[in-house]
Design an enzyme around this catalytic site. Structure first.
Site, PDB file in Angstrom:
ATOM      1  N   SER A  25      34.358  22.387  70.875  1.00 62.75           N
ATOM      2  CA  SER A  25      35.481  21.485  71.136  1.00 62.75           C
ATOM      3  C   SER A  25      35.049  20.020  71.210  1.00 62.75           C
ATOM      4  O   SER A  25      34.061  19.672  71.871  1.00 62.75           O
ATOM      5  CB  SER A  25      36.173  21.874  72.447  1.00 62.75           C
ATOM      6  OG  SER A  25      37.200  20.949  72.738  1.00 62.75           O
ATOM      7  N   SER A  60      37.210  17.865  72.443  1.00 64.79           N
ATOM      8  CA  SER A  60      38.082  17.302  73.476  1.00 64.79           C
ATOM      9  C   SER A  60      37.324  16.667  74.640  1.00 64.79           C
ATOM     10  O   SER A  60      37.704  15.574  75.092  1.00 64.79           O
ATOM     11  CB  SER A  60      39.040  18.373  74.000  1.00 64.79           C
ATOM     12  OG  SER A  60      39.936  18.778  72.978  1.00 64.79           O
ATOM     13  N   LYS A  99      46.537  30.792  73.725  1.00 60.25           N
ATOM     14  CA  LYS A  99      47.744  29.956  73.754  1.00 60.25           C
ATOM     15  C   LYS A  99      49.004  30.732  74.101  1.00 60.25           C
ATOM     16  O   LYS A  99      49.877  30.232  74.823  1.00 60.25           O
ATOM     17  CB  LYS A  99      47.905  29.236  72.414  1.00 60.25           C
ATOM     18  CG  LYS A  99      46.790  28.235  72.149  1.00 60.25           C
ATOM     19  CD  LYS A  99      46.964  27.540  70.811  1.00 60.25           C
ATOM     20  CE  LYS A  99      45.822  26.566  70.558  1.00 60.25           C
ATOM     21  NZ  LYS A  99      45.974  25.822  69.289  1.00 60.25           N
ATOM     22  N   ASN A 137      49.448  24.849  74.721  1.00 60.06           N
ATOM     23  CA  ASN A 137      48.069  24.375  74.588  1.00 60.06           C
ATOM     24  C   ASN A 137      47.765  23.290  75.612  1.00 60.06           C
ATOM     25  O   ASN A 137      46.710  22.668  75.573  1.00 60.06           O
ATOM     26  CB  ASN A 137      47.806  23.834  73.171  1.00 60.06           C
ATOM     27  CG  ASN A 137      48.519  22.529  72.904  1.00 60.06           C
ATOM     28  OD1 ASN A 137      49.696  22.376  73.223  1.00 60.06           O
ATOM     29  ND2 ASN A 137      47.808  21.574  72.316  1.00 60.06           N
ATOM     30  N   ASP A 166      50.600  21.017  70.147  1.00 57.97           N
ATOM     31  CA  ASP A 166      50.269  21.364  68.761  1.00 57.97           C
ATOM     32  C   ASP A 166      51.517  21.247  67.889  1.00 57.97           C
ATOM     33  O   ASP A 166      51.480  20.706  66.785  1.00 57.97           O
ATOM     34  CB  ASP A 166      49.750  22.802  68.663  1.00 57.97           C
ATOM     35  CG  ASP A 166      48.288  22.936  69.045  1.00 57.97           C
ATOM     36  OD1 ASP A 166      47.570  21.923  69.035  1.00 57.97           O
ATOM     37  OD2 ASP A 166      47.858  24.072  69.350  1.00 57.97           O
ATOM     38  N   TYR A 184      39.119  21.420  62.664  1.00 54.51           N
ATOM     39  CA  TYR A 184      38.433  20.175  62.341  1.00 54.51           C
ATOM     40  C   TYR A 184      36.938  20.384  62.122  1.00 54.51           C
ATOM     41  O   TYR A 184      36.123  19.481  62.339  1.00 54.51           O
ATOM     42  CB  TYR A 184      38.686  19.105  63.409  1.00 54.51           C
ATOM     43  CG  TYR A 184      38.426  19.545  64.843  1.00 54.51           C
ATOM     44  CD1 TYR A 184      37.176  19.413  65.436  1.00 54.51           C
ATOM     45  CD2 TYR A 184      39.464  20.066  65.614  1.00 54.51           C
ATOM     46  CE1 TYR A 184      36.952  19.797  66.744  1.00 54.51           C
ATOM     47  CE2 TYR A 184      39.256  20.447  66.931  1.00 54.51           C
ATOM     48  CZ  TYR A 184      37.999  20.306  67.496  1.00 54.51           C
ATOM     49  OH  TYR A 184      37.783  20.694  68.789  1.00 54.51           O
TER      50      TYR A 184
END
Length: 273
Positions: A22, A24, A73, A94, A110, A221
């Site tokens: 991740s 994030s 999710k 999410n 999302d 990604y």
């Protein structure tokens, strides 16, 4: 950037399995630093069997908010006391907030982030969504906001059982014939599966049937995704998962902190520069 953590620091997190990939934590902590917010954002790997205990633990530890990634999710939505639109209809989240009164609120950024991405392509007529999980539900919702016709292809579907169109969605089994048909009929193709994270992931049907007239969006990604590379080599207009990460990240930051997100700081973390 030096994180300064105090005894009063707020804790934010992301849960998933896997979660080590991740991006994030990097952009959330950069955003906290830029905004001078006394907080830290950390990743927690949580397997399916431990999810209920993890949510209870996060709540008990006074974690302020949490992002949720695969495969949780849809399951995490069941723990929410309030689901905001469109999470309430999708039954997938999410982004969750642990409120001071003990409630858990959930959002699906999302879906709303994907909708903002799709508007950059202009008006489309038909979309193909690959996958059947929470990310796919978000992609389908975004397409349907423009009244688009939707094809959905997933390995869990069978033509014999699922091929009837329901709610403007035509569900198809994952095979060459259906890919050829759905890609030909669609303006935009969205990969909402985990495919692309592993260097060996490949979908031969994309290589065979994509063309430069198509728009391709990937929820992942992974920097070396062969699916994204295939779409680019086919001449498609491509948006990879970094665009969605930015869109949903900016929205999640504002929802969970109550403050405007430093979008340019987050963008630089995700795209570099």
């Amino acid at each position: 950037m030096n994180l300064k953590i105090s005894g009063a620091s707020q804790i934010f997190a992301i849960i998933g399995d896997p979660v080590a990939h991740s991006a994030s934590p990097a952009f959330w902590n950069a955003a906290f630093h830029f905004c001078d917010i006394d907080a830290v954002y950390v990743p927690f790997r949580v397997c399916r069997a431990d999810l209920a205990e993890a949510i209870t633990g996060l709540k008990a530890l006074c974690v302020s908010g949490c992002n949720v990634t695969a495969p949780h999710k849809q399951a995490v939505a069941e723990f929410c006391d309030l689901l905001h639109n469109p999470a309430d209809s999708l039954k997938a989240v999410n982004c969750i907030k642990f409120c001071e009164d003990g409630r858990i609120e959930g959002w699906n950024t999302d879906a709303t982030g994907c909708l903002r991405m799709l508007t950059k392509f202009g008006r489309q007529r038909t979309g193909l969504v690959m996958g059947s999980g929470g990310a796919a539900a978000a992609a389908i919702w975004a397409l349907q906001q423009s009244g688009d016709r939707v094809f959905q292809i997933a390995r869990s579907y069978s033509d014999a059982i699922d091929s009837e169109q329901t709610n403007d969605i035509k569900r198809l089994a994952w095979n060459k014939k259906n890919f050829a048909y759905a890609i030909e009929e669609s303006d935009i193709i969205i990969n909402a599966t985990p495919l692309g994270w592993h260097k060996d992931d490949f979908v031969a049907e994309l290589k065979e049937f994509l063309s430069k007239s198509k728009f391709y969006v990937d929820f992942n990604y992974a920097p070396a995704s062969r699916l994204v590379e295939t779409a680019r080599q086919s001449g498609c207009t491509v948006m990879d998962g970094r665009e969605l990460l930015l869109e949903q990240g900016v929205e999640s930051f504002s929802l969970l902190t109550g403050l405007p997100a430093p979008e340019e700081v987050i963008r630089r973390c995700i795209f570099g520069g």
